[in-house]
Enzyme design. Structure first.
Site, PDB file in Angstrom:
ATOM      1  N   ARG A  49      32.633  -9.601  70.326  1.00 29.70           N
ATOM      2  CA  ARG A  49      31.580  -9.978  69.370  1.00 29.70           C
ATOM      3  C   ARG A  49      30.631 -10.977  70.016  1.00 29.70           C
ATOM      4  NH1 ARG A  49      32.742 -13.861  66.174  1.00 29.70           N
ATOM      5  NH2 ARG A  49      34.707 -13.020  65.432  1.00 29.70           N
ATOM      6  N   TYR A 102       7.469  -2.480  57.427  1.00 27.97           N
ATOM      7  CA  TYR A 102       8.553  -1.503  57.304  1.00 27.97           C
ATOM      8  C   TYR A 102       9.314  -1.761  55.997  1.00 27.97           C
ATOM      9  CZ  TYR A 102      12.898   0.920  58.362  1.00 27.97           C
ATOM     10  OH  TYR A 102      13.988   1.745  58.300  1.00 27.97           O
ATOM     11  N   ASP A 174       7.411  -7.031  65.462  1.00 24.58           N
ATOM     12  CA  ASP A 174       8.207  -5.803  65.469  1.00 24.58           C
ATOM     13  C   ASP A 174       7.438  -4.789  66.319  1.00 24.58           C
ATOM     14  OD1 ASP A 174       9.329  -3.301  64.926  1.00 24.58           O
ATOM     15  OD2 ASP A 174       9.900  -3.856  62.887  1.00 24.58           O
ATOM     16  N   LYS A 199      14.782   3.953  67.640  1.00 23.67           N
ATOM     17  CA  LYS A 199      13.580   4.771  67.768  1.00 23.67           C
ATOM     18  C   LYS A 199      13.298   5.072  69.251  1.00 23.67           C
ATOM     19  CE  LYS A 199      13.851   3.948  63.402  1.00 23.67           C
ATOM     20  NZ  LYS A 199      13.141   2.885  62.724  1.00 23.67           N
TER      21      LYS A 199
HETATM   22  C1  LIG Z   1      13.443   1.816  61.797  1.00 21.21           C
HETATM   23  C2  LIG Z   1      12.662   0.564  61.806  1.00 21.21           C
HETATM   24  C3  LIG Z   1      13.255  -0.684  61.527  1.00 21.21           C
HETATM   25  C4  LIG Z   1      14.708  -0.816  61.115  1.00 21.21           C
HETATM   26  O1  LIG Z   1      15.579  -0.443  62.127  1.00 21.21           O
HETATM   27  P1  LIG Z   1      17.039   0.184  61.878  1.00 21.21           P
HETATM   28  O2  LIG Z   1      17.523   0.447  63.260  1.00 21.21           O
HETATM   29  O3  LIG Z   1      16.863   1.415  61.055  1.00 21.21           O
HETATM   30  O4  LIG Z   1      17.842  -0.841  61.147  1.00 21.21           O
HETATM   31  C5  LIG Z   1      12.473  -1.812  61.604  1.00 21.21           C
HETATM   32  N1  LIG Z   1      11.164  -1.738  61.918  1.00 21.21           N
HETATM   33  C6  LIG Z   1      10.554  -0.563  62.175  1.00 21.21           C
HETATM   34  C7  LIG Z   1       9.106  -0.555  62.529  1.00 21.21           C
HETATM   35  C8  LIG Z   1      11.272   0.620  62.128  1.00 21.21           C
HETATM   36  O5  LIG Z   1      10.657   1.784  62.379  1.00 21.21           O
END
Ligand SMILES: *Cc1c(COP(=O)(O)O)cnc(C)c1O
Length: 389
Positions: A49, A102, A174, A199
């Protein structure tokens, strides 16, 4: 930090680091625990962890790609976002977030603010007056997503980071939609970068993961401490797969973009296509900023169907090379109807205010042959044109 180009860092981090068998590719360490050589001697790793060699290699690569001092690899992107606000914010602290962030980020901020964990204000960050008003409230953190989802609005990061710094606020970006290959927010003044590695970074739609990168070693240390404290760190196997995906990030991003540019060209001439949303379009309000701060326009694009909902439904149904699904950034092309899918939690009024119309479709352009993708769109448009309702 090395002077290597991004593609080289993505490919070579951790290569030939194995000391036991000289394996070229770093081995995966699935162990949860590590032996102490003797009483009183704490080893480099003691429990997975808090630290794991496989996860550390991925963190090292991602920190270097974003120009940060360190990174925490988390079990998903949402956990990375939650880690930052947990580590940074108390009940008196304000976070300024974009009104079109998001959906999961919106829910997290809104719910935790509702419990009194911190305070939040959602603003249109492309509106200078609204942003200035929010910054005048002395926020602790400004949260930014650029380009935004699903309309690809672009925020000027250098300007926003300078304004936030003057207001005494830290900035977190982000960067999921572009990846470090196409945008590096820390170089533009940001303090933290977050990715849903689910992604583009993993890129194969088969692992959930996240990362939080800090500009300074002190912040990186604090975030590591908090990640261990609240149990936000990612699994070694997921880190291994994500590192495997990361190896091809640079060429994948180039091909994603190339395919997306060809599709954008094609869409221009289609009678059933209304407004197109992509920063590469000269009339897009973020075009000039994107040219300045991004190393590419990215492969996510949205457009409106200039027709009925029945035509939109027929179009989506006919497609064979675009799967109707949420998420993005994988090798396979996806199509999404934001109003009924990714953004369905928003009320009709909130959707209207954010500019998300029922006629809007979003594409995550994948790595299939562009000719096949365009032929597929063409046959689906032809079928949709036959629908008269
Ligand atoms: C998918 C996404 C998230 C969240 O990520 P997870 O891996 O699904 O928890 C946050 N910001 C953006 C822009 C995203 O596309």
């Amino acid at each position: 930090m090395s002077d290597k180009k991004l593609a080289t860092v993505a490919v070579r981090t951790g290569i030939e680091s194995d000391t036991q068998f000289n394996a070229v590719v770093p081995p995966i360490y699935l162990t949860s625990t590590y032996g102490f050589s003797q009483l009183g001697e704490v080893p480099q790793f003691d429990y997975s962890r808090s630290g794991n060699p496989t996860r550390n290699t991925l963190a090292e690569a991602l920190a270097e790609l974003e120009g940060g001092a360190g990174a925490v690899v988390t079990n998903c992107g949402t956990a990375a976002i939650n880690l930052l606000v947990s580590a940074l914010l108390g009940p008196e602290d304000l976070v300024v977030a974009p009104h079109d962030c998001y959906g999961g980020t919106y829910r997290l901020f809104d719910t935790r603010a509702g419990k009194g964990d911190f305070q939040v204000v959602f603003v249109d960050q492309t509106d200078p007056a609204a942003l200035a008003e929010a910054l005048a409230r002395n926020p602790k953190l400004v949260w930014v997503e650029t380009p935004s989802n699903p309309l690809l609005r672009v925020v000027d990061l250098a300007v926003l980071c300078a304004d936030a710094r003057q207001a005494g606020a830290l900035v977190a970006v982000d960067n999921t939609f572009l990846s470090p290959i196409l945008q590096q927010p820390i170089a533009l003044g940001a303090d933290f970068v977050v990715h849903s590695t689910t992604k583009y970074i993993n890129g194969h739609s088969d692992v959930l993961g996240g990362v939080l990168i800090a500009k300074t070693p002190e912040q990186a240390e604090t975030l590591s401490w908090w990640a261990n404290c609240i149990g936000a760190t990612g699994a070694p196997f997921d880190a291994y797969l994500t590192l495997r995906g990361l190896r091809t990030l640079a060429p994948r991003m180039r091909l994603h973009e190339e395919n997306s540019a060809k599709i954008l060209d094609y869409l221009q001439s289609q009678p059933l296509v209304g407004q197109i949303y992509h920063p590469s379009q000269p009339e897009h309000p973020g075009h000039a900023i994107a040219l300045k701060q991004q190393q590419g326009f990215g492969a996510m694009l949205s457009f409106e169907i200039a027709g009925s909902q029945a035509q939109l439904a027929a179009f989506v149904r006919q497609l064979q090379c675009f799967s109707l699904a949420e998420s993005l950034g994988g090798t396979e092309s996806l199509i999404c109807h934001p109003a009924s899918m990714t953004h369905r939690a928003m009320s009709d009024e909130a959707q209207a205010e954010a500019g998300i119309k029922p006629s809007l479709l979003r594409l995550s352009v994948g790595l299939e042959d562009a000719d096949d993708l365009i032929a597929d769109l063409a046959q689906a448009f032809a079928k949709a044109a036959e629908v008269t309702e």
